[in-house]
Design a protein around this motif. Structure first.
Motif, PDB file in Angstrom:
ATOM      1  N   HIS A   1       0.796  -1.225   0.000  1.00 39.51           N
ATOM      2  CA  HIS A   1       0.000   0.000   0.000  1.00 39.51           C
ATOM      3  C   HIS A   1       0.835   1.285   0.000  1.00 39.51           C
ATOM      4  CE1 HIS A   1      -3.756  -2.185   0.645  1.00 39.51           C
ATOM      5  NE2 HIS A   1      -3.082  -2.952   1.489  1.00 39.51           N
ATOM      6  N   HIS A   2       2.101   1.195   0.415  1.00 40.61           N
ATOM      7  CA  HIS A   2       2.920   2.393   0.561  1.00 40.61           C
ATOM      8  C   HIS A   2       4.323   2.134   0.016  1.00 40.61           C
ATOM      9  CE1 HIS A   2      -0.460   3.737   2.910  1.00 40.61           C
ATOM     10  NE2 HIS A   2      -0.282   2.754   3.786  1.00 40.61           N
ATOM     11  N   VAL A   3       5.289   2.911   0.466  1.00 49.30           N
ATOM     12  CA  VAL A   3       6.673   2.779  -0.008  1.00 49.30           C
ATOM     13  C   VAL A   3       7.473   2.046   1.058  1.00 49.30           C
ATOM     14  CG1 VAL A   3       8.726   4.003  -0.808  1.00 49.30           C
ATOM     15  CG2 VAL A   3       6.443   4.921  -1.324  1.00 49.30           C
ATOM     16  N   LEU A   4       7.849   0.811   0.784  1.00 45.34           N
ATOM     17  CA  LEU A   4       8.485  -0.036   1.783  1.00 45.34           C
ATOM     18  C   LEU A   4       9.759   0.584   2.350  1.00 45.34           C
ATOM     19  CD1 LEU A   4       8.685  -2.692   3.331  1.00 45.34           C
ATOM     20  CD2 LEU A   4       9.849  -3.681   1.330  1.00 45.34           C
ATOM     21  N   ASP A   5      10.522   1.287   1.521  1.00 45.08           N
ATOM     22  CA  ASP A   5      11.795   1.849   1.977  1.00 45.08           C
ATOM     23  C   ASP A   5      11.618   2.782   3.174  1.00 45.08           C
ATOM     24  OD1 ASP A   5      12.661   0.487  -0.208  1.00 45.08           O
ATOM     25  OD2 ASP A   5      13.301   2.232  -1.363  1.00 45.08           O
ATOM     26  N   ASP A   6      10.432   3.347   3.336  1.00 47.52           N
ATOM     27  CA  ASP A   6      10.189   4.242   4.472  1.00 47.52           C
ATOM     28  C   ASP A   6      10.320   3.504   5.803  1.00 47.52           C
ATOM     29  OD1 ASP A   6       9.669   6.065   2.501  1.00 47.52           O
ATOM     30  OD2 ASP A   6       7.489   6.037   2.768  1.00 47.52           O
ATOM     31  N   MET A   7      10.030   2.217   5.791  1.00 44.83           N
ATOM     32  CA  MET A   7      10.132   1.438   7.026  1.00 44.83           C
ATOM     33  C   MET A   7      11.580   1.276   7.467  1.00 44.83           C
ATOM     34  SD  MET A   7       7.022   0.798   7.950  1.00 44.83           S
ATOM     35  CE  MET A   7       6.540  -0.725   8.732  1.00 44.83           C
ATOM     36  N   LEU A   8      12.493   1.256   6.510  1.00 45.96           N
ATOM     37  CA  LEU A   8      13.923   1.221   6.861  1.00 45.96           C
ATOM     38  C   LEU A   8      14.306   2.510   7.570  1.00 45.96           C
ATOM     39  CD1 LEU A   8      16.800   0.102   6.796  1.00 45.96           C
ATOM     40  CD2 LEU A   8      17.031   1.071   4.485  1.00 45.96           C
ATOM     41  N   LEU A   9      13.804   3.635   7.094  1.00 43.55           N
ATOM     42  CA  LEU A   9      14.108   4.917   7.735  1.00 43.55           C
ATOM     43  C   LEU A   9      13.605   4.929   9.176  1.00 43.55           C
ATOM     44  CD1 LEU A   9      13.247   7.431   4.860  1.00 43.55           C
ATOM     45  CD2 LEU A   9      15.492   6.534   5.519  1.00 43.55           C
ATOM     46  N   VAL A  10      12.415   4.380   9.395  1.00 53.10           N
ATOM     47  CA  VAL A  10      11.861   4.317  10.751  1.00 53.10           C
ATOM     48  C   VAL A  10      12.723   3.432  11.638  1.00 53.10           C
ATOM     49  CG1 VAL A  10       9.956   3.351  12.089  1.00 53.10           C
ATOM     50  CG2 VAL A  10       9.484   4.873  10.190  1.00 53.10           C
ATOM     51  N   SER A  11      13.127   2.298  11.104  1.00 56.10           N
ATOM     52  CA  SER A  11      13.985   1.391  11.870  1.00 56.10           C
ATOM     53  C   SER A  11      15.290   2.070  12.259  1.00 56.10           C
ATOM     54  CB  SER A  11      14.264   0.135  11.043  1.00 56.10           C
ATOM     55  OG  SER A  11      15.104  -0.749  11.733  1.00 56.10           O
ATOM     56  N   GLU A  12      15.866   2.818  11.334  1.00 50.37           N
ATOM     57  CA  GLU A  12      17.108   3.544  11.629  1.00 50.37           C
ATOM     58  C   GLU A  12      16.875   4.623  12.677  1.00 50.37           C
ATOM     59  OE1 GLU A  12      19.369   3.065   7.293  1.00 50.37           O
ATOM     60  OE2 GLU A  12      18.197   4.865   7.727  1.00 50.37           O
ATOM     61  N   GLN A  13      15.729   5.285  12.612  1.00 48.50           N
ATOM     62  CA  GLN A  13      15.410   6.303  13.610  1.00 48.50           C
ATOM     63  C   GLN A  13      15.322   5.702  15.003  1.00 48.50           C
ATOM     64  OE1 GLN A  13      16.094   9.330  12.226  1.00 48.50           O
ATOM     65  NE2 GLN A  13      14.228  10.161  13.123  1.00 48.50           N
ATOM     66  N   ILE A  14      14.665   4.565  15.098  1.00 50.02           N
ATOM     67  CA  ILE A  14      14.533   3.909  16.397  1.00 50.02           C
ATOM     68  C   ILE A  14      15.905   3.541  16.948  1.00 50.02           C
ATOM     69  CG2 ILE A  14      13.731   1.789  17.523  1.00 50.02           C
ATOM     70  CD1 ILE A  14      11.187   2.029  15.850  1.00 50.02           C
ATOM     71  N   ARG A  15      16.766   3.011  16.116  1.00 48.43           N
ATOM     72  CA  ARG A  15      18.106   2.634  16.571  1.00 48.43           C
ATOM     73  C   ARG A  15      18.920   3.843  17.025  1.00 48.43           C
ATOM     74  NH1 ARG A  15      16.460  -1.619  13.990  1.00 48.43           N
ATOM     75  NH2 ARG A  15      17.495  -3.645  14.294  1.00 48.43           N
ATOM     76  N   ALA A  16      18.706   4.968  16.354  1.00 49.56           N
ATOM     77  CA  ALA A  16      19.494   6.160  16.670  1.00 49.56           C
ATOM     78  C   ALA A  16      18.925   6.954  17.845  1.00 49.56           C
ATOM     79  CB  ALA A  16      19.577   7.063  15.436  1.00 49.56           C
ATOM     80  N   ILE A  17      17.584   7.011  17.956  1.00 52.79           N
ATOM     81  CA  ILE A  17      16.955   7.938  18.896  1.00 52.79           C
ATOM     82  C   ILE A  17      16.288   7.232  20.069  1.00 52.79           C
ATOM     83  CG2 ILE A  17      15.168   9.718  19.111  1.00 52.79           C
ATOM     84  CD1 ILE A  17      15.670  10.428  16.190  1.00 52.79           C
ATOM     85  N   GLN A  18      15.743   6.037  19.819  1.00 54.84           N
ATOM     86  CA  GLN A  18      15.019   5.298  20.860  1.00 54.84           C
ATOM     87  C   GLN A  18      15.552   3.868  20.940  1.00 54.84           C
ATOM     88  OE1 GLN A  18      12.878   6.539  22.934  1.00 54.84           O
ATOM     89  NE2 GLN A  18      12.258   8.476  22.001  1.00 54.84           N
ATOM     90  N   PRO A  19      16.805   3.684  21.305  1.00 53.54           N
ATOM     91  CA  PRO A  19      17.412   2.330  21.273  1.00 53.54           C
ATOM     92  C   PRO A  19      16.717   1.322  22.178  1.00 53.54           C
ATOM     93  CG  PRO A  19      18.837   3.900  22.427  1.00 53.54           C
ATOM     94  CD  PRO A  19      17.772   4.700  21.750  1.00 53.54           C
ATOM     95  N   ASP A  20      16.008   1.765  23.204  1.00 53.98           N
ATOM     96  CA  ASP A  20      15.297   0.836  24.072  1.00 53.98           C
ATOM     97  C   ASP A  20      14.172   0.112  23.332  1.00 53.98           C
ATOM     98  OD1 ASP A  20      16.926   1.542  26.141  1.00 53.98           O
ATOM     99  OD2 ASP A  20      15.455   2.805  27.162  1.00 53.98           O
ATOM    100  N   TYR A  21      13.810   0.626  22.169  1.00 53.98           N
ATOM    101  CA  TYR A  21      12.701   0.048  21.404  1.00 53.98           C
ATOM    102  C   TYR A  21      13.181  -0.833  20.249  1.00 53.98           C
ATOM    103  CZ  TYR A  21       9.266   2.860  23.883  1.00 53.98           C
ATOM    104  OH  TYR A  21       8.452   3.383  24.851  1.00 53.98           O
ATOM    105  N   VAL A  22      14.466  -1.057  20.134  1.00 51.35           N
ATOM    106  CA  VAL A  22      14.996  -1.849  19.018  1.00 51.35           C
ATOM    107  C   VAL A  22      14.445  -3.269  19.043  1.00 51.35           C
ATOM    108  CG1 VAL A  22      17.080  -2.897  18.058  1.00 51.35           C
ATOM    109  CG2 VAL A  22      17.075  -0.479  18.681  1.00 51.35           C
TER     110      VAL A  22
END
Length: 251
Positions: free
Chosen positions: A141-162
């Motif tokens: 339904h959307h652009v899959l590559d955006d999910m990679l960006l979200v995953s990278e954000q979580i690793r960089a900003i919210q590591p407790d949620y990895v």
């Protein structure tokens, strides 16, 4: 207990016949018909991101609630066409005419304010929508590559949620769609702070600049999956109820 459920819309609409529901216009700062919307609260007052409504959708209202409602014990976000349903089926009380158009609800009755019991519940979220694995469904339904960006954000900003993020992306086949929640204000604020810590930095990037108008609503689409990640991580600490919702249509 004070409860306000803000109902996000982009035009004149009929909220339910219950003072718990507070209509609010998302993206008010960008609306050309402001004079017609003068009776509504707008998300362009106080601390706001109203101008980003084209990419954040109803999340500009969530941001407004987080930053500007300082008096409610419990707050919620519903959509002008979607509301949480009562726990028990019943006759629908919320029929109304607007501009000679009859507005009705399909399915269960919309929950009145006194239908929400928070004595044993900290947050209400939509029933999870099951289907394909998370990433496959998003790619359809959307652009899959955006999910990679979200995953990278979580690793960089919210590591407790990895761990929760990885588990969700790799093992789950559902998401909590509609961006609707009701919660204790401090929990609503905690979730909002977490969510916008991930999405606001992405809103400054160029990756969605050539998307069509629908796909530019990317932050709203991503947040529907991020709510599931947040719930996975925090479910041991909070009592979270999942509830169905009513779809409103005009006849």
């Amino acid at each position: 207990m004070s409860l306000k459920i803000y109902v996000a819309g982009h035009k004149k609409f009929c909220p339910p016949f219950d003072a718990t529901y507070v209509p609010i216009i998302g993206g008010m700062s960008t609306r050309e018909n402001k004079a017609e919307l003068a009776d509504y609260i707008g998300d362009d007052t106080g601390d706001n991101i109203s101008s980003l409504n084209n990419i954040f959708c109803e999340l500009t209202v969530q941001y407004w609630i987080w930053k500007n409602d300082h008096s409610s014990d419990f707050v919620g976000l519903n959509h002008y066409r979607r509301y949480f349903s009562k726990k028990d089926r019943g006759t629908n009380l919320y029929y109304k005419y607007m501009n000679d158009v009859k507005v009705v609800c399909e399915g269960d009755e919309i929950a009145a304010g006194d239908d929400f019991d928070f004595s044993k519940v900290d947050m209400i979220a939509p029933l999870r929508h099951h289907g394909e694995p998370v990433l496959r469904q998003y790619a359809r339904h959307h652009v899959l590559d955006d999910m990679l960006l979200v995953s990278e954000q979580i690793r960089a900003i919210q590591p407790d949620y990895v761990n929760a993020c990885d588990f969700y992306f790799n093992n789950c086949d559902y998401f909590h769609h509609t961006n609707m929640i009701i919660a204790r204000k401090e929990i609503f604020d905690a979730y909002s702070e977490w969510l916008f810590s991930l999405l606001m930095p992405l809103s400054d990037k160029k990756f969605f600049s050539n998307y069509d108008n629908y796909q530019k609503r990317v932050m709203g689409f991503l947040s529907e999956r991020l709510l599931s990640v947040w719930i996975l991580k925090n479910r041991r600490d909070f009592a979270i109820e999942e509830r169905g919702f009513v779809q409103v249509r005009e006849l």
